[in-house]
Design an enzyme around this catalytic site. Structure first.
Site, PDB file in Angstrom:
ATOM      1  CB  THR A 382     -18.932  10.438  31.074  1.00  0.00           C
ATOM      2  OG1 THR A 382     -17.452  10.273  30.667  1.00  0.00           O
ATOM      3  CG2 THR A 382     -19.116   9.281  32.031  1.00  0.00           C
ATOM      4  CB  VAL A 401     -16.175   4.790  25.985  1.00  0.00           C
ATOM      5  CG1 VAL A 401     -16.742   3.321  26.005  1.00  0.00           C
ATOM      6  CG2 VAL A 401     -17.072   5.754  25.374  1.00  0.00           C
TER       7      VAL A 401
END
Length: 571
Positions: A382, A401
């Site tokens: 992250t 993601v």
């Protein structure tokens, strides 16, 4: 002593059982009006990549505000730091809007597709299938970041979306030199990229990992960003991009539909607010678990005078508060649009009082005595950035993601690397996800539901100082941000907040993870005598902080020293 401990554990279990029937039908009251009459007159940005920080200042120089700069920083990170975030993922942002003197939380978290089926994430023997949960199109939720960026530009920015996206489009088209962290991540995942032609085309040009110093271009993502810039949210969730995304996902065995994309909506929520030692901590509500856990820990700690304790006993109490907050994290939290999250209970000072009574002053509480479960090491992924502009607008945004380089699946014709956020659901109840976190039915996947997150973008406001803070790091996000907040409240500057040595406990596994140097020998020995078990690991996290000292009206920005490619800058 052991008998007393058992009685206290029973008391805590009683409190949990009694509280679990209490649900918050309405959001917990949150302080929306924050009286900051001053303006800094200059801006500070701290992000994980120099190019992203520069993109933010480029947009500010064109007349943009902190929200326009956030669009520029996030979209540029999508290009230059795809291992951590991107337009194929989502974000959460805690913001202060100076014009209205109010705080707001923007939820651009991913959602489950309508055809989600938990059986897709099971092996024939009923055990979790880690491959479908983490790799390929079945692991991907419907992205929220593109809609979120368009939302910020439309509702809070001063510039058109195409202006704020321009730096990212330029960098993707002209190319950039990837840093060592990205190149190392591509090398680690090259076998997975090779499974899908579009992934290999993007990340393994010429069939190999890009070499250090080479210019790397991303024309596919540049085109997708251009469509987003031209048409706004519709440029991603309908038309050419949406068609290509759905075709690519379904061709590779996924289950997205055009309706899934068209149905995605950004959510604005009331942030959580907790008072601690004269500071107001404004943080993320569900579907983030981070803000709830941070508030619960601070509420527990508020009953102790930590300043009067030696380091070992102070750290002992922090560890025990972490343990209890993560226990609740595993049981109660989920998407508030789908489940009744008992926020009134979890954030109550009376509940914290009860938990505090279960903490022995000089003995660790074994997690096995609270509830049996399993876990593993948390991951370190992250990204987070913090912004304060000249007018005093603030953005704490955490983008993701999920795991490194997400699903490793790139949708052909788009350049979009999809997330693997489906693993953040409790795909198999009470079985750990990749971060070692457990979950209950509250976080089970359902069509359109947002998966639980540890993201904890926060704003900390005191009588004279304000901080915008957050970090990546999987489940350690919660404890990193907590420790950063405590450092700010103790008077630390931005560099001290991001540089503070870290420790982490997440209930299971029942170990205290520590950075080298987090505790001196005497403290380690004292904590060991109390019953704590330690596991040393390499430094983790990538915290980015901007602090506004309102007495001197000066900003201080810092990026985590654990990595060399971030940039905290004031100008």
């Amino acid at each position: 002593m052991r008998l007393a401990l058992r009685w206290q554990v029973l008391l805590w279990s009683f409190l949990l059982g009694a509280g679990s029937a209490i649900a918050a039908d309405k959001p917990i009251p949150s302080t929306q009006a924050v009286q900051l009459a001053q303006r800094p007159g200059h801006a500070g940005i701290a992000s994980a990549n120099t190019l992203a920080t520069q993109a933010g200042f480029e947009v500010l120089a064109k007349g943009g505000n902190a929200f326009d700069a956030a669009v520029a920083v996030a979209s540029t990170l999508s290009v230059v730091e795809p291992e951590s975030s991107g337009i194929g993922g989502g974000f959460m942002a805690t913001m202060y809007v100076a014009a209205g003197k109010r705080t707001v939380f923007v939820d651009a978290r991913e959602t489950a597709p309508a055809a989600v089926n938990s059986k897709d994430y099971l092996n024939p023997d009923g055990s979790p299938n880690r491959d479908t949960a983490l790799k390929g199109p079945l692991s991907a939720g419907i992205p929220g970041e593109p809609a979120g960026l368009a939302w910020l530009a439309k509702h809070y920015g001063k510039l058109p979306l195409n202006v704020s996206l321009a730096p990212a489009i330029r960098i993707a088209s002209d190319g950039f030199k990837p840093d060592g962290r990205l190149l190392g991540s591509i090398k680690e995942e090259q076998n997975n990229f090779a499974r899908w032609p579009a992934s290999a085309e993007k990340f393994l040009p010429g069939g190999k990992v890009p070499a250090a110093g080479e210019i790397w271009r991303d024309p596919g993502q540049a085109h997708t960003l251009e469509l987003l810039a031209k048409y706004g949210e519709a440029g991603f969730y309908s038309g050419e991009t949406a068609q290509k995304l759905v075709e690519a996902v379904r061709a590779a065995g996924g289950n997205w539909t055009l309706k899934d994309l068209a149905s995605y909506r950004v959510k604005e929520r009331a942030p959580l607010t907790v008072d601690y030692r004269g500071y107001q901590v404004i943080t993320a509500p569900p579907p983030s678990s981070g803000g709830v856990a941070i508030a619960e820990i601070l509420n527990i700690l508020s009953g102790f005078d930590l300043a009067k304790l030696d380091e070992a006993h102070r750290d002992h109490l922090v560890i025990e508060a972490m343990r209890r907050a993560f226990r609740d994290h595993n049981d109660y939290l989920g998407d508030p649009d789908f489940v009744k999250v008992p926020l009134n209970m979890l954030l109550s000072p009376y509940y914290a009082d009860g938990l505090r009574q279960t903490i022995l002053p000089d003995k660790a509480t074994p997690s096995s005595m609270l509830a049996p479960s399993n876990g593993q090491d948390p991951g370190m992924h992250t990204t987070h950035f913090s912004i304060i502009d000249a007018d005093g607008n603030m953005v704490a945004m955490t983008c993701t993601v999920n795991y490194t380089l997400g699903s490793t699946f790139v949708a052909a014709g788009t350049g979009v690397l999809l997330n693997d956020e489906m693993d953040d659901f409790a795909l198999v109840p009470n079985k750990p996800n990749v971060y070692g976190l457990l979950g209950s039915k509250a976080n089970a996947p359902e069509p359109g539901k947002r998966m639980l997150s540890s993201m904890s973008p926060s704003i900390v406001i005191g009588a004279d100082r304000t901080a915008v803070i957050g970090s990546p790091g999987g489940s350690t996000i919660i404890t990193q941000v907590l420790e950063g907040i405590l450092a700010v409240i103790d008077g630390g500057d931005a560099h001290q907040a991001v540089g503070k040595k870290r420790f982490h406990h997440q209930f299971m596994p029942d170990v205290v993870m520590v950075e080298p140097g987090a505790f001196d020998a005497a403290t380690t020995n004292a904590l060991t005598q109390m019953g704590h078990t330690f596991k040393q690991r390499e430094p983790w996290g990538f915290m980015n902080v901007v602090i506004w000292d309102r007495r001197s009206n000066k900003l201080d920005a810092a990026s985590d020293p654990r990595r060399e490619d971030g940039l905290g800058k004031v100008q």
